[in-house]
Design a protein around this motif. Structure first.
Motif, PDB file in Angstrom:
ATOM      1  N   THR A 116       0.865  -1.073   0.099  1.00  0.00           N
ATOM      2  CA  THR A 116      -0.147  -0.110   0.133  1.00  0.00           C
ATOM      3  C   THR A 116       0.976   1.241  -0.071  1.00  0.00           C
ATOM      4  OG1 THR A 116      -0.102   0.112   2.524  1.00  0.00           O
ATOM      5  CG2 THR A 116      -1.752  -1.107   1.341  1.00  0.00           C
ATOM      6  N   LEU A 117       0.300   2.479  -0.478  1.00  0.00           N
ATOM      7  CA  LEU A 117       0.965   3.663  -0.613  1.00  0.00           C
ATOM      8  C   LEU A 117       0.000   4.644  -0.024  1.00  0.00           C
ATOM      9  CD1 LEU A 117       1.992   3.984  -4.237  1.00  0.00           C
ATOM     10  CD2 LEU A 117       3.260   4.183  -2.125  1.00  0.00           C
ATOM     11  N   ARG A 118       0.789   5.622   0.992  1.00  0.00           N
ATOM     12  CA  ARG A 118      -0.213   6.429   1.614  1.00  0.00           C
ATOM     13  C   ARG A 118       0.712   7.746   1.712  1.00  0.00           C
ATOM     14  NH1 ARG A 118      -1.606   6.289   7.306  1.00  0.00           N
ATOM     15  NH2 ARG A 118       0.000   4.661   7.404  1.00  0.00           N
ATOM     16  N   ASP A 119       0.010   8.939   1.381  1.00  0.00           N
ATOM     17  CA  ASP A 119       0.551  10.412   1.753  1.00  0.00           C
ATOM     18  C   ASP A 119       0.142  10.811   2.926  1.00  0.00           C
ATOM     19  OD1 ASP A 119       2.300  11.847  -0.309  1.00  0.00           O
ATOM     20  OD2 ASP A 119       0.877  11.112  -1.617  1.00  0.00           O
ATOM     21  N   LEU A 120       1.023  11.393   3.842  1.00  0.00           N
ATOM     22  CA  LEU A 120       0.481  11.907   4.937  1.00  0.00           C
ATOM     23  C   LEU A 120       1.399  13.238   5.187  1.00  0.00           C
ATOM     24  CD1 LEU A 120      -1.759  10.729   6.940  1.00  0.00           C
ATOM     25  CD2 LEU A 120      -0.044  10.207   8.714  1.00  0.00           C
ATOM     26  N   GLY A 121       1.000  14.233   4.850  1.00  0.00           N
ATOM     27  CA  GLY A 121       1.628  15.615   5.023  1.00  0.00           C
ATOM     28  C   GLY A 121       3.023  15.513   5.080  1.00  0.00           C
ATOM     29  N   GLY A 122       3.553  15.821   3.825  1.00  0.00           N
ATOM     30  CA  GLY A 122       5.157  15.785   3.736  1.00  0.00           C
ATOM     31  C   GLY A 122       5.820  14.287   3.935  1.00  0.00           C
TER      32      GLY A 122
ATOM     33  N   LYS B 216       9.700  14.120   2.657  1.00  0.00           N
ATOM     34  CA  LYS B 216       9.494  15.012   1.444  1.00  0.00           C
ATOM     35  C   LYS B 216      10.898  15.819   1.462  1.00  0.00           C
ATOM     36  CE  LYS B 216       6.134  18.080  -0.386  1.00  0.00           C
ATOM     37  NZ  LYS B 216       4.860  18.350  -0.315  1.00  0.00           N
ATOM     38  N   GLY B 217      11.303  16.057   0.104  1.00  0.00           N
ATOM     39  CA  GLY B 217      12.528  16.839  -0.066  1.00  0.00           C
ATOM     40  C   GLY B 217      13.866  15.800  -0.291  1.00  0.00           C
ATOM     41  N   SER B 218      13.639  14.636   0.044  1.00  0.00           N
ATOM     42  CA  SER B 218      14.778  13.735  -0.286  1.00  0.00           C
ATOM     43  C   SER B 218      14.633  13.260  -1.981  1.00  0.00           C
ATOM     44  CB  SER B 218      14.591  12.441   0.551  1.00  0.00           C
ATOM     45  OG  SER B 218      13.552  11.725   0.287  1.00  0.00           O
ATOM     46  N   LYS B 219      15.577  12.654  -2.355  1.00  0.00           N
ATOM     47  CA  LYS B 219      15.704  12.274  -3.803  1.00  0.00           C
ATOM     48  C   LYS B 219      14.667  10.957  -3.829  1.00  0.00           C
ATOM     49  CE  LYS B 219      18.499  10.238  -7.242  1.00  0.00           C
ATOM     50  NZ  LYS B 219      19.549   9.397  -7.352  1.00  0.00           N
TER      51      LYS B 219
ATOM     52  N   GLN C 164       7.273   8.978  -5.534  1.00  0.00           N
ATOM     53  CA  GLN C 164       5.983   9.541  -6.432  1.00  0.00           C
ATOM     54  C   GLN C 164       5.507   8.801  -7.781  1.00  0.00           C
ATOM     55  OE1 GLN C 164       4.616  12.254  -5.303  1.00  0.00           O
ATOM     56  NE2 GLN C 164       5.748  14.151  -5.121  1.00  0.00           N
ATOM     57  N   GLU C 165       6.620   7.940  -8.088  1.00  0.00           N
ATOM     58  CA  GLU C 165       6.266   7.300  -9.328  1.00  0.00           C
ATOM     59  C   GLU C 165       5.681   5.972  -9.050  1.00  0.00           C
ATOM     60  OE1 GLU C 165       7.020   8.581 -12.520  1.00  0.00           O
ATOM     61  OE2 GLU C 165       7.368  10.204 -11.321  1.00  0.00           O
TER      62      GLU C 165
END
Lengths: 430, 430
Positions: free
Chosen positions: B28-34, B53-56, B62-63
């Protein structure tokens, strides 16, 4: 109630003066003065029974023939003259099944018939102590193979044996009539084990596979037991490391569980060099050329050539790695730095290939191209290819022929000899 | 070099602050504030990755799509909010295989598709945690079965699968074209395991067998894994005792090795009564009559009738013994005191037969008579019968259907669900 309290091998000095019930086959019969000596055989080995004249048991023993099945009650006694220093003085004996004479094959003698005769009379042949030893070594070897794999997190799986299309190319398939449609017997679990590695990561299988081999050699059967491993996130080097552990495990297992069997076969397990030496295909070809063999890059290295290589290398067990891509099946991954070569290996015992393995292609595009190069139609493999769209990890694996490994573990020279009921072009019974 | 230093389940608090390499599927994939939370799955289970966030690594993440295969490097840190109290802070992540969207089957959700859809999309279906649990339970169960048998002196054997004639009667055979001649796929290893018991005394086999079953039920497949045991000097009571030990061993093995799998399946293994209760066939018929079922001596006790019996008995696991001789195969031994009955049993789990066994005939004359009574021609069985002239011990054994036992060990309701790639009249792929 069980017909026996002890198996033959269990009768030892610790049972001195104890009453035992034994049951088994009459291995040999001997008259000596007023006594009859019966060597009784069961699945564990031999034990000597003594029947004394004047007893009721003696009258029954008069009726015995070799290979008759008997049950005996008696007292254990130590006697230095007896094999293993112990014998059983019989009080009662019953014939459970009387064997006809003459036997079509002698079970007790070491004078052996030719292999054709032995295979025809196989049920008697399997009673010979040598064949019992072979069967015990096989069971111990397969057990050790599985145990090592469990310890490394592999799951045993069962893949379908009736399949819709060829895996290793179209030749050598046995057709099955499947509810009126044509199907085939699996030549290997290759594509299914790859799919399972793509689902559950590390898998193995020990199961029959079939090749419609026209050739009658000591190394081919039309039905054989294939020991297969497939692992996601492994490459061929990882697989060779694993395989080395498995070979060690099998040798140790047989040595530990079956030292008496090896003795029976008058065979000592070879002392291999570990890590197992690796030689590339290219270097193998160079060595063969130096040895005067007329061979060039791209050629197969057949058994006669392996004999030359074995002699030149002086190694009993070695990997030949990095085979030409053109010489390997479509699922084999090419090397990144030279696509004419592949991430593949064979494990050779002297001059016999016992294992074949590789890193597999995990890209659909590459697989399709590879199929086309071999004149195969990708659409026939869609049942396999479509899963490569949904997250197929890099993976690698091998297939090992049990009967070939058994030649290494027994010193015997034909795979027909180590398989209980071998199948070849002319043998469908027993 | 191996692509991972640890498997998902191995990541625990003991690795706090350690660097690990992991590889697996994006469950699973989840986005949680940064932050991105990736639940990574491999063959051992799940582990949570965190990408900041901000890391390579964040750009790569993202992909990502569900079921894509990734490799990640990161640091282990304990965090009470994470599943299992631990997560991996990702420093680098690579996509090894990007999964297309949408997936034809959802792997992460417990919302399940119907069985037909799942079998069509089986490679994805097998990635579901429930199916991974089933596959692990199966591997553990078969392992426990074998271990118990080794400890009792049984040898693992491999019998031929391509045979010249039917073993269990002529129906339901799959023909094979064997070098231009007609042969068949073995319906069971029955006759060969008997011959092996007559050679090496105690044997077992775990191998595929085939029945051309026309019927489409949750309990039949045309290809199944048969777990077979055969032992000389055993009768059916000895075999029932052995089988009881094997059932205990399998249940203990699954409980010990796979408690997490049972939890995943939300299943508790039934607490059976030991010794396993025995009821005769005759008494079963009487009970059924009392329950108002229209049944008479000689009738089969089919699944619907077993349901009634199960309810009346209040037992989840029981033997039905002493079946009518006429209802059992030709190799079944009749009872000495009443030849209309046989020394036979079925082991029933609730209303499902999971094992069938018996004492076998060990006399050639009786076997010939028994074949004739069933309208079979003894001369077609000469490859089997001839060995009974040369010392055939009394023997007994059973055949157990792995997939049926798996219903008992998983709580699932169709054998098609517990077999990786089931084969039935309409299914030949995947």
């Amino acid at each position: 109630m069980m017909l026996k309290t002890h198996r033959a091998r269990e009768v030892d000095e610790s049972l001195e003066a104890k009453e035992v019930f034994l049951a088994g086959w009459v291995h040999t019969l001997r008259d000596l003065g007023g006594k009859k000596f019966i060597v009784l055989r069961d699945g564990t080995g031999l034990v000597q029974l003594v029947v004394e004249k004047g007893s009721k048991a003696f009258d029954v023993a008069q009726e015995l023939t070799q290979e008759s099945v008997v049950r005996a009650k008696g007292l254990v006694r130590t006697d230095k003259r007896a094999p293993r220093g112990v014998e059983v003085k019989v009080e009662e004996i019953n014939i459970l099944s009387r064997a006809k004479t003459p036997l079509p094959l002698d079970v007790s003698d070491k004078v052996s018939a030719d292999l054709d005769t032995r295979l025809r009379e196989r049920v008697l042949d399997l009673r010979r102590l040598e064949m019992q030893a072979v069967m015990r070594i096989q069971s111990a070897a397969v057990r050790a193979f599985r145990e090592k794999l469990y310890s490394k997190g592999f799951l045993e799986v069962f893949t379908p044996k009736i399949i819709a299309s060829a895996t290793e190319g179209g030749a050598a398939l046995f057709p099955v009539i499947y509810f009126g449609k044509e199907a085939f017997l699996a030549q290997s679990p290759q594509l299914y084990k790859e799919l399972l590695a793509g689902s559950i990561e590390r898998v193995f299988e020990v199961a029959p596979a079939w090749r419609a081999e026209e050739s009658d050699t000591p190394f081919h059967l039309s039905e054989f037991v294939s020991m297969d491993v497939e692992a996601a996130f492994f490459d061929y080097n990882d697989i060779m490391d694993l395989l080395e552990d498995l070979i060690k495990g099998m040798i140790d297992g047989v040595q530990r569980e079956c030292s008496d069997c090896l003795k029976e076969l008058n065979y000592e397990l070879p002392k291999f060099e570990f890590p197992i030496p690796k030689i590339t295909y290219k270097d193998s070809i160079e060595i063969l050329k130096k040895e005067g063999v007329d061979v060039k890059f791209g050629d197969d290295i057949s058994t006669p050539l392996l004999r030359v290589l074995n002699k030149a290398l002086g190694k009993d067990l070695y990997f030949i790695t990095d085979w030409p891509s053109s010489a390997r099946p479509f699922y084999t991954k090419a090397k990144g730095d030279d696509p004419s070569l592949s991430e593949s290996f064979d494990l050779i015992f002297r001059s016999l290939e016992i294992v074949s393995g590789s890193t597999r292609n995990s890209s659909r595009d590459v697989l399709e191209e590879s199929l086309k190069q071999r004149g195969l139609n990708p659409s026939s493999f869609e049942f396999f290819l479509r899963w490569f769209d949904y997250g197929m990890p890099p993976h690698a694996g091998f297939g090992m022929g049990l009967s070939r490994v058994m030649l290494m573990l027994t010193g015997l020279s034909s795979v027909k000899d180590v398989v209980a009921f071998p199948r070849d072009k002319k043998r469908l019974t027993p």
